[in-house]
Scaffold this motif. Structure first.
Motif, PDB file in Angstrom:
ATOM      1  N   LEU A  14       0.822  -1.228   0.000  1.00 56.62           N
ATOM      2  CA  LEU A  14       0.000   0.000   0.000  1.00 56.62           C
ATOM      3  C   LEU A  14       0.851   1.271   0.000  1.00 56.62           C
ATOM      4  O   LEU A  14       0.931   1.985  -1.002  1.00 56.62           O
ATOM      5  CB  LEU A  14      -0.931  -0.014   1.231  1.00 56.62           C
ATOM      6  CG  LEU A  14      -1.846   1.193   1.385  1.00 56.62           C
ATOM      7  CD1 LEU A  14      -2.882   1.254   0.285  1.00 56.62           C
ATOM      8  CD2 LEU A  14      -2.533   1.169   2.756  1.00 56.62           C
ATOM      9  N   ASP A  15       1.499   1.531   1.164  1.00 54.48           N
ATOM     10  CA  ASP A  15       2.249   2.782   1.322  1.00 54.48           C
ATOM     11  C   ASP A  15       3.422   2.846   0.355  1.00 54.48           C
ATOM     12  O   ASP A  15       4.298   1.982   0.365  1.00 54.48           O
ATOM     13  CB  ASP A  15       2.792   2.890   2.754  1.00 54.48           C
ATOM     14  CG  ASP A  15       1.674   3.000   3.783  1.00 54.48           C
ATOM     15  OD1 ASP A  15       0.865   3.921   3.644  1.00 54.48           O
ATOM     16  OD2 ASP A  15       1.627   2.174   4.707  1.00 54.48           O
ATOM     17  N   GLY A  16       3.430   3.869  -0.490  1.00 54.92           N
ATOM     18  CA  GLY A  16       4.541   4.042  -1.419  1.00 54.92           C
ATOM     19  C   GLY A  16       4.338   3.343  -2.753  1.00 54.92           C
ATOM     20  O   GLY A  16       5.152   3.490  -3.660  1.00 54.92           O
ATOM     21  N   ALA A 119       1.855  -3.837   5.548  1.00 53.90           N
ATOM     22  CA  ALA A 119       2.207  -3.946   6.973  1.00 53.90           C
ATOM     23  C   ALA A 119       1.363  -2.995   7.823  1.00 53.90           C
ATOM     24  O   ALA A 119       1.403  -3.062   9.045  1.00 53.90           O
ATOM     25  CB  ALA A 119       3.681  -3.613   7.153  1.00 53.90           C
ATOM     26  N   SER A 120       0.608  -2.127   7.166  1.00 52.52           N
ATOM     27  CA  SER A 120      -0.074  -1.059   7.909  1.00 52.52           C
ATOM     28  C   SER A 120      -1.388  -1.496   8.559  1.00 52.52           C
ATOM     29  O   SER A 120      -2.217  -2.153   7.937  1.00 52.52           O
ATOM     30  CB  SER A 120      -0.360   0.105   6.957  1.00 52.52           C
ATOM     31  OG  SER A 120      -1.076   1.101   7.639  1.00 52.52           O
ATOM     32  N   LYS A 121      -1.555  -1.057   9.813  1.00 46.84           N
ATOM     33  CA  LYS A 121      -2.825  -1.295  10.509  1.00 46.84           C
ATOM     34  C   LYS A 121      -3.861  -0.255  10.093  1.00 46.84           C
ATOM     35  O   LYS A 121      -5.025  -0.340  10.468  1.00 46.84           O
ATOM     36  CB  LYS A 121      -2.597  -1.254  12.019  1.00 46.84           C
ATOM     37  CG  LYS A 121      -1.760  -2.416  12.518  1.00 46.84           C
ATOM     38  CD  LYS A 121      -1.670  -2.451  14.014  1.00 46.84           C
ATOM     39  CE  LYS A 121      -0.971  -3.744  14.430  1.00 46.84           C
ATOM     40  NZ  LYS A 121      -0.757  -3.862  15.849  1.00 46.84           N
ATOM     41  N   ASN A 122      -3.416   0.754   9.353  1.00 49.68           N
ATOM     42  CA  ASN A 122      -4.332   1.802   8.869  1.00 49.68           C
ATOM     43  C   ASN A 122      -4.768   1.545   7.425  1.00 49.68           C
ATOM     44  O   ASN A 122      -5.382   2.411   6.797  1.00 49.68           O
ATOM     45  CB  ASN A 122      -3.641   3.170   8.941  1.00 49.68           C
ATOM     46  CG  ASN A 122      -3.317   3.576  10.371  1.00 49.68           C
ATOM     47  OD1 ASN A 122      -4.209   3.647  11.212  1.00 49.68           O
ATOM     48  ND2 ASN A 122      -2.050   3.810  10.670  1.00 49.68           N
TER      49      ASN A 122
HETATM   50  P1  B16 Z   1       0.967   1.599  10.425  1.00 54.66           P
HETATM   51  P2  B16 Z   1       3.236  -0.908   3.604  1.00 54.66           P
HETATM   52  C1  B16 Z   1       3.972   0.027   5.975  1.00 54.66           C
HETATM   53  O1  B16 Z   1       3.030  -0.058   4.959  1.00 54.66           O
HETATM   54  C2  B16 Z   1       4.810   1.283   5.830  1.00 54.66           C
HETATM   55  O2  B16 Z   1       5.671   1.179   4.713  1.00 54.66           O
HETATM   56  C3  B16 Z   1       5.660   1.474   7.059  1.00 54.66           C
HETATM   57  O3  B16 Z   1       6.389   2.690   6.951  1.00 54.66           O
HETATM   58  C4  B16 Z   1       4.764   1.505   8.294  1.00 54.66           C
HETATM   59  O4  B16 Z   1       5.544   1.607   9.475  1.00 54.66           O
HETATM   60  C5  B16 Z   1       3.947   0.198   8.344  1.00 54.66           C
HETATM   61  O5  B16 Z   1       3.192   0.084   7.169  1.00 54.66           O
HETATM   62  C6  B16 Z   1       3.003   0.176   9.525  1.00 54.66           C
HETATM   63  O6  B16 Z   1       2.031   1.157   9.325  1.00 54.66           O
HETATM   64  O7  B16 Z   1       1.710   2.358  11.473  1.00 54.66           O
HETATM   65  O8  B16 Z   1      -0.008   2.427   9.630  1.00 54.66           O
HETATM   66  O9  B16 Z   1       0.346   0.330  10.976  1.00 54.66           O
HETATM   67  O10 B16 Z   1       4.331  -0.207   2.880  1.00 54.66           O
HETATM   68  O11 B16 Z   1       3.570  -2.327   4.024  1.00 54.66           O
HETATM   69  O12 B16 Z   1       1.898  -0.790   2.934  1.00 54.66           O
END
Ligand code: B16
Ligand code: MG
Length: 230
Positions: A14-16, A119-122
């Motif tokens: 997701l992120d990036g 990896a994000s919980k958001n």
């Molecule tokens: P959150 P991805 C990751 O998302 C981010 O790259 C990383 O920077 C972040 O610490 C991690 O999610 C956790 O995110 O704090 O929102 O749970 O790149 O795996 O989509």
């Protein structure tokens, strides 16, 4: 190319990759590090891309030689997340990275399954806010996994949910740890970013606007050892 030699799904980080949130994560970590008297550069941040919140916090504390209790670490994580959430509140489609929706539509039209491996919980909040949640056939994020990338768990769970073999799935990632995770799991890898950083990926593009179905299909052949021009 026969049916057994065909890309069947794409799992996106997701992120990036889909959304432009990597900079917001960095800004919040940088603010937290500064408040603890720790210098934290963009280069250091490359190590945190794709890494869970708690592991990221531990990494920064270690950089600064600071020891905290588990309770204090959880408090720091909550603080970082509150700053991060402040920056993504009111997020909309404009935060999608170029080419995102066009590629998702095209995959859907061609019957190629779409998964999320973040990896994000958001993640769910962001997919909803940007209006792309409905494209996904499988959704795995930081709330589902027990191991952080470079462990392949997030992508293997995605493959299992899609009921497909990793060899028929392309993982699209912007992080070194994410590419490592996907390779460990036996997936085809497409890096988004710089080829000088994502050196192990089967192929790297600077953004999704340069990715189409033909490239994904050729990528599978490259991963299988053919010399196809991408
Ligand atoms: P959150 P991805 C990751 O998302 C981010 O790259 C990383 O920077 C972040 O610490 C991690 O999610 C956790 O995110 O704090 O929102 O749970 O790149 O795996 O989509
Ligand atoms: Mg990422």
């Amino acid at each position: 190319m026969n049916e057994s030699n065909k890309i069947k799904a794409v799992i996106f980080d997701l992120d990036g990759v889909l959304v432009d949130t990597a900079g917001y994560h960095y800004a919040a970590w940088h603010r937290l590090a500064l408040s603890l008297g720790i210098e934290f550069s963009k280069k250091d941040n490359e190590q945190l891309k794709g890494v869970s919140r708690i592991e990221s916090c531990r990494f920064i504390l270690k950089m600064g030689g600071i020891v905290k209790t588990e309770e204090e670490i959880n408090e720091l994580c909550a603080l970082k997340n509150s700053w991060y959430l402040e920056t993504i509140v009111g997020m909309d489609k404009s935060e999608l990275l170029p080419g995102t929706e066009k590629l998702l539509k095209s995959l859907q039209m061609h019957g190629i399954k779409i998964g999320l491996g973040s990896a994000s919980k958001n993640a769910r909040t962001i997919l909803d806010a940007t209006g792309i949640d409905h494209y996904f056939d499988a959704h795995i994020d930081g709330n589902d996994v027990t191991k952080s990338k470079p462990d392949p768990e997030v992508f293997l769970m995605g493959a299992q949910k899609l009921d497909l073999d990793p060899h028929d799935i392309v993982v699209v990632e912007d992080s070194i740890k994410g590419i490592e995770a996907a390779l460990k799991g036996g997936f085809i890898t497409l890096g988004i970013g710089l080829s000088s950083v994502l050196i192990d990926a089967h192929h790297v593009e600077t953004g999704l606007e340069h990715v189409d179905i033909t490239l994904l299909k050729n990528l599978q052949q490259v991963a299988q050892g053919s010399k196809v021009q991408l």
